[in-house]
Design a protein around this motif. Structure first.
Motif, short mmCIF file in Angstrom:
data_model
loop_
_atom_site.label_atom_id
_atom_site.label_comp_id
_atom_site.label_asym_id
_atom_site.label_seq_id
_atom_site.Cartn_x
_atom_site.Cartn_y
_atom_site.Cartn_z
N LEU A 172 0.81 -1.20 0.00
CA LEU A 172 0.00 0.00 0.00
C LEU A 172 0.85 1.26 0.00
N LEU B 76 0.42 4.27 -2.70
CA LEU B 76 0.10 5.66 -2.33
C LEU B 76 1.10 6.64 -2.94
N PHE C 85 0.01 7.13 -6.40
CA PHE C 85 -1.23 7.92 -6.43
C PHE C 85 -0.94 9.40 -6.26
N GLU C 86 -0.06 9.75 -5.35
CA GLU C 86 0.30 11.16 -5.17
C GLU C 86 0.97 11.70 -6.42
N ILE D 73 -7.00 3.40 -6.14
CA ILE D 73 -6.34 3.47 -4.84
C ILE D 73 -7.32 3.11 -3.73
N CYS E 10 -6.73 0.06 -1.13
CA CYS E 10 -6.82 0.20 0.33
C CYS E 10 -7.68 -0.91 0.92
N LYS F 89 -7.86 4.34 5.60
CA LYS F 89 -7.17 5.13 4.57
C LYS F 89 -8.08 5.35 3.38
N ILE G 159 -9.20 9.10 1.96
CA ILE G 159 -9.06 9.55 0.57
C ILE G 159 -10.41 10.02 0.04
#
Length: 830
Positions: A229, A233, A236-237, A254, A258, A266, A270
């Motif tokens: 994960l 992440l 994803f950022e 994402i 999760c 999480k 989001i």
């Protein structure tokens, strides 16, 4: 004219096949192209120098010069002399388009491929950059063989695991406006990034791919499959920084990841962050959020209401997820409301109920054992023109099997075959399971033999002509089946049949051998069932042998297998072996569950030794540390009986025990944790030097049990040769400055004094506080200063928080303990 001569000279200077300096190059070219000089008369003096032959090139036509340069440049490229090749290109500024049109692309490509094969990728990149500086696309000079060469090199690097070099070269090639997607399968590069746990490299690779927002989602999903994960992440950022607007693909992925990684909080963060940023989410993102939170029906409904509030239309997937949440939450009433709402929406034409929707709602009612409602929904399904699939039929069979309606389950199974739906293994296993749960063991075996032999009866639609197929069995148990279906038993099939063996170990073992002959491997459940059969038949040795065979077969025993083996030992009164298995399972390690702990704690109905008590108290404490809530009453009663045995003979009545237990039945709803923890602490610590018993917070009955437990421990250790070396001290509680001793503390003190003096016959002395304590922030702090004691006593007007807490103690002398032990042991020996 002077300028033209300079340009011509410069052009010819670049045509040298060597790396000579310009004066040497000029001399070489001149010697190569000048004609044989005419004989001269040595007698005639030369008054002026003859023009060099190089100037003759000025008279050549421009087209011939360009053609000559193109031929020479092509030869230089084929010889991999690209520095000279680029110099020719640079020196033909005005004629460069014509020169490029005359270059031999095959010769240039051959030279570049040669460098690639030699691993001189850096030289190729340097040439490309110089060519690009002239405004020429590097791949305009080459044919497809160069792209093939780069593809081979990239695949070689990828095969060797050189991820950094692959991505770096692709970045360079992409900078030359070259499509790199076809060189190597993008999923191969993504897989390498995931295996190396390198999200940064994955982000770099996604940047050079077309439609990178989709590839970001793929990378996030692949990291999620590896349960990474953190890396997901990071990607994803990066996707958020890459796109100007929200990437709904990445957001949805994402959230799914999760949920896959078990971090529901999480996923919620989001989702809520997106709502805070006023980002309009689509239906797919909302569906992902609801699906991840399907185990929390309240939150799933909250998301659905937000979806309605934002005017985001719900699709069939949305309603299916809500029904799934209702199924997991056991809310049949809510599922029915959702079903009615969907039917109303479908009546307007906005939605069309599909087979997934019907199958889900049928499963909800099947799990709730509402078989009649499930069958009614099947009728609605048929009226709506939706054909049930194998999952639908499986749920219907389960609905009947869950309530023990074996005949109805068989009827539904026959109906499935009549409409031409081929059953899967789950349908067959469900029907067999229904027979086993209804204790119709013989019927389960007959059905299994029928399926295994592909034996059914064929009935025409008229119902008159029935042809029975040749079979290994005497007849079929399904007289209304439409066709023969292929039945492939699974491991679960044999597990169900093994349960039908009852206590017949040899029949179960035969089924396991047959399973192996079918190419199936017994799983952990298979071995657990075999162990249970041995235990119920009284064959403890067979149960242990099955557990060992499970090890040898490569199936690691799980908590179910160990718990079953422990239960077999307990049921057959082999408690020593049961506790030995418990220690073994913790060494492997296999984490015990609630069934394991309860089986061991209820193994004894009486304690005979200190070791047995310590053993069970250790299990009790381990159980509490694992987060389970044991039933303290049963264990407390056994501990109490064992403690009272120190002052009673075996032939005496248990009047005191009965009296203690009958006092409000010891209030079974009151947790006995404090009492058992006190007993456990005192029985497990080393009391050779300092016998201190702390009974604070206990009732007089509980304090009695703790004191008797310590006395019995002292007695058993004394028998084994461990003498008493010190007095025994009992901490009762705190004396208040005003009001004297509290009522409960007074009762505890009197009960213990009466027990020790009148019943046991020990010398008891009431002592003052040996060490003063003060209570501050609910903690006891030792204060050694006598000066501060006096100060606290003098300052009677200070707050009670600063006053010393005086502990009441009872002391039992070592001499009286020794006398009592000698007397008790002597009476026991007599």
């Amino acid at each position: 004219m002077r300028v033209l001569v300079v340009n011509a000279t410069s052009s010819l200077l670049l045509l040298s096949p060597t790396s000579q300096s310009p004066p040497q190059l000029l001399s070489a070219i001149t010697n190569a192209i000048k004609p044989k000089p005419p004989p001269t008369n040595p007698k005639i003096p030369i008054t002026s120098p003859r023009p060099p032959p190089l100037l003759m090139n000025v008279a050549l036509r421009s087209a011939d010069r360009v053609r000559y340069c193109a031929e020479m440049a092509s030869k230089l490229a084929m010889d991999k002399r690209f520095d000279d090749f680029v110099m020719i290109l640079e020196s033909n500024g005005y004629d460069l388009p014509a020169l490029l049109g005359l270059l031999d692309a095959k010769m240039v490509s051959a030279g570049i491929c040669g460098l690639i094969c030699e691993g001189r990728i850096g030289d190729v990149v340097r040439v490309f950059r110089r060519v690009e500086g002239l405004g020429i696309g590097p791949f305009e000079l080459c044919d497809e063989s160069v792209k093939a060469g780069f593809g081979l090199e990239l695949r070689r690097l990828a095969k060797e695991g050189e991820l950094g070099e692959v991505v770096e070269l692709m970045e360079v090639l992409a900078g030359f406006r070259m499509s790199v997607k076809e060189f190597v399968d993008p999923f191969k590069i993504i897989e390498m990034c995931v295996e190396k746990r390198d999200p940064d490299m994955a982000v770099r690779y996604a940047h050079i791919l077309p439609r990178s927002y989709i590839w970001f989602s793929s990378i996030i999903r692949e990291f999620g499959k590896k349960r990474d994960l953190v890396s997901a992440l990071v990607v994803f950022e990066a996707s958020k920084r890459e796109s100007s607007g929200p990437n709904m693909y990445a957001c949805r992925t994402i959230i799914d990841v999760c949920g896959l990684c078990g971090d529901i909080s999480k996923a919620r963060n989001i989702y809520e962050e997106l709502l805070t940023q006023k980002i309009t989410l689509n239906t797919y993102v909302f569906n992902s959020v609801m699906n991840v939170n399907a185990n929390d029906l309240r939150y799933a409904l909250h998301v659905y209401k937000n979806m309605q509030h934002l005017n985001v239309p719900a699709d069939m997937v949305s309603y299916n997820i809500l029904l799934k949440a209702c199924c997991l939450g056991g809310r049949v009433d809510l599922a029915r409301e959702i079903y009615e709402e969907v039917k109303q929406v479908a009546s307007t034409g906005a939605l069309r109920l599909d087979v997934i929707m019907y199958s889900t709602i049928i499963k909800v009612f099947a799990d709730a054992k509402m078989w009649s409602v499930a069958l009614q929904i099947k009728e609605d399904m048929l009226l709506a023109g939706v054909t049930p699939n194998v999952i639908t039929w499986s749920s219907l069979i389960s609905a009947c099997a869950n309530v023990g309606l074996v005949e109805k389950a068989v009827q539904v199974f026959e109906e499935m075959l009549l409409v031409g739906c081929q059953p899967n293994s789950q349908c067959c296993n469900t029907l067999l399971y229904a027979c086993v749960e209804a204790c119709q063991y013989d019927r389960a075996f007959r059905i299994f033999e029928t399926w295994k032999g592909n034996v059914v009866a064929v009935e025409h639609s008229s119902g008159n002509d029935i042809a029975n197929l040749q079979c290994s069995n005497s007849g079929s148990h399904f007289p209304h089946l439409a066709e023969v279906f292929a039945f492939s038993p699974t491991t679960a099939t044999y597990n169900i049949l093994m349960k039908a063996c009852g206590t017949d170990y040899y029949r179960a073992k035969t089924l396991m051998d047959e399973m192996k002959m079918e190419g199936l491997s017994p799983d952990q459940m298979s071995w657990s069932i075999l162990i249970d059969i041995c235990g119920r038949s009284g064959n403890v040795g067979g149960a242990l042998q099955a557990l060992r065979n499970m090890h040898d077969a490569g199936a690691k025993p799980d908590v179910v297998a160990y718990s079953t083996a422990i239960k077999a030992c307990v049921d057959n009164k082999n408690l020593k072996l049961a506790f030995s298995l418990f220690e073994e399972m913790k060494r492997y390690p296999v984490k015990p569950n609630l069934v394991t702990y309860n089986t061991l704690l209820r193994a004894r109905n009486k304690y005979g030794s200190l070791h047995e008590v310590q053993q069970c108290l250790a299990i009790y404490q381990d159980m509490r540390k694992a987060g389970y809530s044991p039933n303290d009453y049963f264990l407390k009663k056994l501990i109490e009986e064992w403690c009272e045995g120190v002052i009673q003979d075996n032939n005496q009545s248990q009047g005191i025990i009965s009296q203690c237990c009958s006092r409000k039945k010891i209030d079974t709803e009151k947790p006995q944790t404090l009492l058992l923890e006190k007993v456990a602490v005192h029985l497990h610590k080393d009391n050779k030097r300092n016998l201190v018993i702390d009974v604070r917070g206990l009732t007089k009955v509980e304090a009695r049990i703790v004191v008797l437990a310590v006395l019995r421990m002292i007695k058993e250790k004394y028998i084994t040769g461990d003498p008493i070396k010190d007095d025994m001290s009992i901490i009762l509680g705190a004396r208040k400055e005003i009001g004297g001793v509290a009522d409960n503390e007074f009762e505890v003190k009197n009960a213990i004094v009466k027990l020790l003096q009148d019943v046991v016959g020990l010398a008891v002395v009431s002592t003052g506080p040996e060490t003063p304590f003060i209570l501050n922030d609910n903690r006891w702090h030792r204060r050694n200063s006598v000066l501060k004691q006096n100060e606290c006593r003098c300052n009677s007007d200070d707050s009670s928080a600063r006053r010393p807490t005086v502990l009441q103690r009872l002391k039992v002398t070592r001499v009286s303990l020794d006398r009592w032990l000698r007397k008790r042991i002597g009476a026991t020996l007599c």
